[in-house]
Write a protein that holds these residues in place. Structure first.
Motif, PDB file in Angstrom:
ATOM      1  N   HIS A  55       9.129  -9.735 -42.583  1.00 41.46           N
ATOM      2  CA  HIS A  55       9.217  -8.320 -42.960  1.00 41.46           C
ATOM      3  C   HIS A  55       8.413  -8.136 -44.234  1.00 41.46           C
TER       4      HIS A  55
ATOM      5  N   HIS B 243      14.421   2.582 -35.563  1.00 40.86           N
ATOM      6  CA  HIS B 243      15.111   1.340 -35.942  1.00 40.86           C
ATOM      7  C   HIS B 243      16.622   1.454 -35.774  1.00 40.86           C
TER       8      HIS B 243
ATOM      9  N   PRO C   5      14.558  -3.775 -32.922  1.00 42.64           N
ATOM     10  CA  PRO C   5      15.261  -3.865 -34.208  1.00 42.64           C
ATOM     11  C   PRO C   5      16.476  -4.791 -34.092  1.00 42.64           C
TER      12      PRO C   5
ATOM     13  N   ASP D 124       7.843  -7.122 -39.299  1.00 44.08           N
ATOM     14  CA  ASP D 124       8.581  -5.974 -38.763  1.00 44.08           C
ATOM     15  C   ASP D 124       8.738  -4.861 -39.806  1.00 44.08           C
ATOM     16  N   ASP D 125       8.993  -3.681 -39.294  1.00 41.02           N
ATOM     17  CA  ASP D 125       9.382  -2.472 -40.062  1.00 41.02           C
ATOM     18  C   ASP D 125       8.191  -1.848 -40.810  1.00 41.02           C
TER      19      ASP D 125
ATOM     20  N   HIS E 103       7.948  -1.217 -32.838  1.00 41.21           N
ATOM     21  CA  HIS E 103       9.276  -1.752 -33.208  1.00 41.21           C
ATOM     22  C   HIS E 103      10.323  -0.632 -33.084  1.00 41.21           C
TER      23      HIS E 103
HETATM   24 ZN   LIG Z   1      13.263  -4.328 -37.978  1.00 43.26          ZN
END
Ligand SMILES: [Zn+2]
Length: 348
Positions: free
Chosen positions: A300, A105, A143, A32-33, A101
């Motif tokens: 992540h 966020h 998120p 993620d991110d 995503h």
């Molecule tokens: Zn995230």
């Protein structure tokens, strides 16, 4: 392809009438991110020459296929960095799944449908600006794993194939050996129903044809298996103490279940690389010894910076450990859904 063609009810049994012993143990790693170039480049470089077990060279069970991951990125980081856009594009060219995503966020638990659509759309456009076509962007993760029913309505409206935001496995009768296989949201989500009350904002209604790839909880090894994983006994108690001391949530060392994200283990519960590795291995081992429910590891890239070498070693060691098992295939979520639609036994 129409979404409504897909229909698979939640079940601990593999689809297609196959027995657990026949099916591949599918493993996914979803990052993620992805705000920074360097740690993303690290895992992409690591994947370059990784291949799944050769099996019988059957493409339908991903025998010998390149090991590829999924990346759930935020558009806001991409808009700020040409270098990051280039890395995303190259990752997509290399066969990784590059998808959505949200843009900013934000905490979205109380978002309206319009807000979800806007956040998904902005992110989609940022990924398109990287060179990743619309039709390649098939999955979505919220998120903070915060969602409401409008999340799924928005995902369907925008034509996403799947969501991977709902946690499964907190049900008291589930212990890592009987987790549900991925399912379509035709009749809501059992994991959601286990964690929310009727009428709760988070309650998920019916979204026929939209796949849910659950983020199952990780299982912490019990003390009698600590030595096997090379760690000191008392891991669950250490986690409970760390969480309590750091103002965390109420966590039960009894069930040894923790949200299936690297952040929860390494940051919220304060565990180092070797203990994170032990948890990942144990979580996979329970499946291998039981129903082989697909495993999505939530991660992540930003939690694996160059100055945390023990974290990098742990994730690399987990990937190597998984690939030592002839029945494991590390796949992307799109590959998983392809298999679920047409389940094929290993070595058929
Ligand atoms: Zn995230």
């Amino acid at each position: 392809m129409t979404l409504s063609a897909d229909q698979l009810a939640p079940s601990p049994a593999p689809p297609g009438g196959l027995s657990p012993a026949e099916v591949p143990q599918l493993v996914m790693i979803g990052f993620d991110d992805n705000p920074a170039v360097e740690p993303m480049q690290w895992i992409l470089d690591h994947a370059l020459n990784l291949r799944n077990p050769a099996g019988g060279a059957d493409a339908a069970t991903f025998d010998g296929s390149p090991v590829r991951f999924a990346f759930y990125s935020n558009g806001t980081y991409l808009d700020d960095s040409p270098e990051l856009r280039t890395v995303h594009y190259q990752a997509w060219l290399a066969g990784h799944e590059m998808t959505n995503h949200t843009h900013h966020h934000y905490h979205g638990g109380e978002f309206t449908l319009e807000q979800w659509v806007e956040e998904m759309e902005l992110c989609r456009l940022s990924l398109v600006a990287c060179g990743i076509p619309n039709e390649a962007q098939r999955g979505f993760r919220t998120p903070f794993l915060e969602y409401n029913d409008a999340t799924f309505a928005a995902a369907r409206q925008l034509g996403f194939l799947y969501d991977t935001s709902i946690e499964e496995g907190y049900q008291p009768d589930q212990d890592g050996t009987n987790f549900l296989w991925p399912y379509t949201l035709d009749h809501g989500s059992p994991g959601n129903q286990a964690t929310t009350q009727p009428g709760d904002l988070k309650r998920v209604q019916n979204h026929p044809g939209l796949w849910e790839i659950p983020l199952h909880v990780f299982l912490v090894p019990p003390d009698d298996r600590a030595a096997e994983y090379g760690i000191e006994p008392g891991l669950a108690d250490r986690m409970a103490a760390y969480i309590a001391a750091n103002g965390g949530w109420e966590w039960s060392a009894e069930t040894r279940k923790i949200s299936g994200l690297d952040w929860n283990v390494m940051e919220a519960a304060g565990r180092d690389g070797p203990e994170f590795l032990a948890i990942l291995k144990h979580t996979l081992d329970l499946r291998l010894a039981s129903n082989r429910a697909p495993l999505m590891v939530g991660a992540h890239t930003a939690l694996f910076p160059a100055d945390e070498p023990d974290r990098r070693e742990a994730l690399e060691a987990f990937i190597a450990y998984a690939l030592e098992h002839p029945e494991v295939r590390i796949v992307t979520p799109i590959q998983l859904i392809k298999w679920l639609r047409d389940p094929v036994a290993l070595g058929r």
